[in-house]
Design a protein around this motif. Structure first.
Motif, PDB file in Angstrom:
ATOM      1  N   MET A 117       0.822  -1.210   0.000  1.00 28.10           N
ATOM      2  CA  MET A 117       0.000   0.000   0.000  1.00 28.10           C
ATOM      3  C   MET A 117       0.858   1.262   0.000  1.00 28.10           C
ATOM      4  O   MET A 117       0.692   2.152  -0.821  1.00 28.10           O
ATOM      5  N   THR A 118       1.889   1.286   0.894  1.00 24.51           N
ATOM      6  CA  THR A 118       2.746   2.475   0.942  1.00 24.51           C
ATOM      7  C   THR A 118       3.481   2.652  -0.380  1.00 24.51           C
ATOM      8  O   THR A 118       3.523   3.761  -0.921  1.00 24.51           O
ATOM      9  N   ALA A 119       4.019   1.556  -0.908  1.00 27.51           N
ATOM     10  CA  ALA A 119       4.734   1.631  -2.179  1.00 27.51           C
ATOM     11  C   ALA A 119       3.802   2.138  -3.275  1.00 27.51           C
ATOM     12  O   ALA A 119       4.178   2.965  -4.104  1.00 27.51           O
ATOM     13  N   TYR A 120       2.552   1.661  -3.213  1.00 27.85           N
ATOM     14  CA  TYR A 120       1.579   2.072  -4.208  1.00 27.85           C
ATOM     15  C   TYR A 120       1.343   3.570  -4.141  1.00 27.85           C
ATOM     16  O   TYR A 120       1.376   4.272  -5.151  1.00 27.85           O
ATOM     17  N   VAL A 121       1.143   4.073  -2.915  1.00 28.73           N
ATOM     18  CA  VAL A 121       0.862   5.506  -2.751  1.00 28.73           C
ATOM     19  C   VAL A 121       2.053   6.333  -3.196  1.00 28.73           C
ATOM     20  O   VAL A 121       1.903   7.346  -3.885  1.00 28.73           O
ATOM     21  N   ILE A 122       3.254   5.874  -2.849  1.00 34.01           N
ATOM     22  CA  ILE A 122       4.449   6.632  -3.258  1.00 34.01           C
ATOM     23  C   ILE A 122       4.550   6.682  -4.783  1.00 34.01           C
ATOM     24  O   ILE A 122       4.803   7.732  -5.378  1.00 34.01           O
ATOM     25  N   ARG A 123       4.312   5.543  -5.415  1.00 29.74           N
ATOM     26  CA  ARG A 123       4.381   5.527  -6.870  1.00 29.74           C
ATOM     27  C   ARG A 123       3.365   6.483  -7.479  1.00 29.74           C
ATOM     28  O   ARG A 123       3.634   7.196  -8.436  1.00 29.74           O
ATOM     29  N   ARG A 124       2.176   6.472  -6.897  1.00 33.35           N
ATOM     30  CA  ARG A 124       1.140   7.375  -7.410  1.00 33.35           C
ATOM     31  C   ARG A 124       1.539   8.830  -7.211  1.00 33.35           C
ATOM     32  O   ARG A 124       1.267   9.683  -8.069  1.00 33.35           O
TER      33      ARG A 124
ATOM     34  N   VAL B 150      -8.041   3.832  -3.170  1.00 33.53           N
ATOM     35  CA  VAL B 150      -7.911   3.202  -1.852  1.00 33.53           C
ATOM     36  C   VAL B 150      -9.275   2.694  -1.383  1.00 33.53           C
ATOM     37  O   VAL B 150      -9.396   1.580  -0.860  1.00 33.53           O
TER      38      VAL B 150
ATOM     39  N   LYS C 245      -2.048  -2.896  -5.938  1.00 32.79           N
ATOM     40  CA  LYS C 245      -0.976  -2.952  -6.936  1.00 32.79           C
ATOM     41  C   LYS C 245      -1.508  -3.310  -8.323  1.00 32.79           C
ATOM     42  O   LYS C 245      -0.897  -2.997  -9.330  1.00 32.79           O
TER      43      LYS C 245
END
Lengths: 321, 325
Positions: B1-8, B309, B321
């Motif tokens: 989730m964190t990786a996803y938000v950072i990528r976004r 989300v 993801k």
């Protein structure tokens, strides 16, 4: 008798005319008894099951007949009274386990709501019931599995969950609509075994709807064969399988692969199941039947034929015709 | 989730950068603000001074570099017209637009959702057909015409509600909003209805279609076979399955009404961002136009992130993801 269905008529108006999906079906099943309801797709066997529970959606309707459950007629009962019976006294297991559980709700939600729909138990008590039910149908680590979503289960596991839900209230009657059709053969065997044990031990009456005579032959006490919305033959399973009276039952038996040796052609019933909108006036099976004569243009009645057996045929097998 | 938000968030930064390029040079091509700001009878010296004051004497790419440097520190330049920082101007107007946007979304939910449910559950009934027919009107009537009609009927003829402007503002929990005064509500009702109408129509059709799709499915029949009440079946089993498209549309709508409330804000003289941007485009007030679009893009990106989300919360089969592709 747990359930007595008398002359049930379920009809669907369509643009092409009135479809009589169930046309005068009568059957009965007692405590601990297993009735196999057999027929091809479109023969009206599933609609019969839904009719018993009052789950026919408009514009379809039950146009006639009686559904006596423990002596009480369910046809025309107010929706709220039917609701109180459904799931509590009469449960149903559906054909496709991939579709019967709501994909966006957790298993515990779907089981606990089923408990609470009929009993004023607390949530924790309901959860315990749900867990026990899962354990009873052989789902490992039920506490964990309660928190899962349906897509995290295999087809066989989902059908076990559906069966567990059906067992929650120890119903007097379970209608199982081809519950093993979508499953692997090994799983199918297990579920058949468990359902049979259940019916025997708890005295639950079981209606097993199937297109597969092979499955029913190993399970049912009695068999009723449906064709084009009507029952064409009924009797004790052993007798019907050993010596079918109706040419259609004979055809179904012959098309099972077990009789044919290697390299031999399987026997198929010629022609196709008729469209319910365009039935011939007399016996619906006549166009596909090798024994049909001009007399078959009149509808034969379901006549008694020997011990506890009935057949709807003018030229039954075993007759010197 | 964190990786996803950072990528976004990284994607968002890229979008913002491209956006700034397009807008900056786009507005440059529209016309020369100097012609508007400098008095026609000014002499060469005054003219040159004015141009230098606005920073327009440098080549365009140099202007852009200094804009980016400022923007990274949160400074989007000063409005040519008002002489105030562009961001300040926009933030002054933002609450009014947000009020309008949230009111419109609120109306969409409380009106569109129940009507859509009704139309979906009883598609052949009189009410169901009427609702469906009404939603076609909601789609096809142009917003500006509906706005004018609302003013004509409720403000001019009946005199029930004010026709323009925002009501008095009161402070509650440190938030200043006209939602906290009765007169503020009276001012808000007509523009909010105007803005919500199209979305109510969309919501009705969406919910109706969703209900019609879900109702015949096996799991609904199984829920009935369990003996659940109709209320629980519709309220939990049906609703939870149609929430995905509903959340999508609400997210899109919120973004759209924040960004493009221009027509409604103009008709009702609502002092929001939409009116500011129209005025600024007409006056070639580039810093405001650029800053406005940057803020709007940031809001829309943020809303979309929230929608994604919420998706994963609503439907367990969706993992964040997977939404990247």
């Amino acid at each position: 008798m747990t359930l007595v269905v008398e002359d049930l008529q379920t009809q669907f108006p369509t643009r092409a005319g009135l479809i009589r999906a169930v046309d005068g079906v009568s059957l009965q099943v007692g405590p601990g008894e297993i009735l196999g309801l057999v027929g091809e797709s479109g023969s009206g066997k599933s609609i019969t099951g839904f009719s018993i529970l009052g789950l026919i959606d408009p514009p379809g309707r039950i146009a006639g007949g009686r559904v006596l459950f423990q002596g009480r007629d369910l046809v025309g009962l107010p929706e709220e009274e039917l609701r109180r019976l459904r799931g509590a006294r009469i449960a149903m297991v559906f054909q496709d386990p991939m579709m019967t559980l709501n994909p966006v709700l957790r298993i515990d939600t779907q089981m606990i709501e089923a408990v609470l729909a009929h009993e004023d138990a607390g949530r924790e008590a309901a959860r315990a019931r749900a867990r026990d039910a899962l354990a009873r149908v052989g789902i490992p680590s039920p506490d964990e599995r309660l928190l899962a979503y349906p897509h995290q289960f295999s087809g066989g596991m989902r059908q076990r969950v559906a069966i567990a839900i059906a067992l929650l209230h120890k119903p007097q009657l379970i209608i199982a609509d081809e519950p093993t059709t979508a499953l692997d053969v090994t799983i199918q065997g297990q579920i058949l075994f468990e359902m049979r044990k259940l019916a025997r031990e708890s005295g639950t009456a079981l209606i097993w709807i199937s297109h597969d005579l092979a499955v029913v032959s190993g399970l049912a006490d009695r068999i009723a064969v449906m064709y084009a919305g009507r029952i064409v033959e009924s009797g004790p399973a052993r007798a019907v399988l050993a010596a079918p009276l109706h040419p259609y039952t004979r055809g179904l038996l012959d098309s099972l692969p077990r009789g044919a040796g290697r390299g031999q052609r399987l026997v198929a019933i010629p022609g196709m199941a008729p469209s319910l909108g365009r039935l011939p006036p007399g016996c619906a099976f006549a166009p596909r039947c090798s024994r049909a004569t001009a007399a078959c243009e009149a509808m034969p009645a379901l006549a008694e034929a020997g011990a506890d057996r009935a057949v709807r045929c003018i030229h039954p097998l075993g007759d010197a015709a | 989730m964190t990786a996803y938000v950072i990528r976004r968030l990284l994607q968002a930064a890229l979008v913002l950068f491209v956006m700034s390029l397009l807008v900056f040079f786009g507005v440059y091509l529209i016309g020369d603000p100097v012609e508007i700001f400098v008095a026609a009878d000014a002499d060469q010296v005054e003219r040159a001074r004015a141009i230098a004051a606005l920073g327009l004497d440098k080549p365009i790419w140099e202007q852009y570099t200094s804009f980016v440097q400022g923007a990274l520190g949160g400074d989007f330049g000063r409005s040519f017209v008002f002489g105030l920082p562009a961001v300040t101007l926009i933030l002054q107007r933002l609450p009014a637009t947000l009020e309008l946007a949230f009111a419109a979304v609120f109306l969409t939910v409380v009106i569109g959702l129940p009507l859509g449910l009704w139309a979906g559950l009883r598609p052949d009934g009189f009410a169901g057909r009427t609702i469906l027919a009404g939603s076609i009107l909601g789609f096809s009537l142009p917003t500006f015409w509906v706005g004018i009609m609302l003013i004509l009927v409720f403000a001019v003829q009946l005199g029930w509600l004010p026709s323009n402007g925002r009501g008095p503002v009161a402070e509650f929990l440190g938030i200043k909003s006209s939602l906290f005064t009765v007169d503020g509500w009276r001012h808000l009702i007509l523009p909010a209805i105007n803005l919500a109408l199209l979305n109510i129509a969309l919501m009705i059709r969406l919910v109706r279609a969703g209900v019609r799709e879900v109702l015949p499915l096996d799991y609904i029949r199984f829920a009935r076979a369990k003996g659940l009440s109709w209320g629980r079946i519709v309220g939990v089993h049906v609703m939870k399955n149609i929430m995905l498209p509903v959340v999508t549309v609400l997210g899109l709508e919120l973004g759209a009404v924040i960004a493009f409330a221009v027509v409604t804000e103009s008709i009702f003289n609502w002092p929001g961002m939409g009116k500011l941007i129209i005025d600024s485009i007409q006056r070639l007030d580039r810093p405001v136009v650029v800053a406005y679009l940057m803020v709007t893009v940031a809001i829309v990106i943020f809303i979309n992130l929230v929608v994604d989300v919420v998706y994963s919360l609503l439907d367990p089969r969706i993992r964040l993801k997977d939404l990247d592709h």
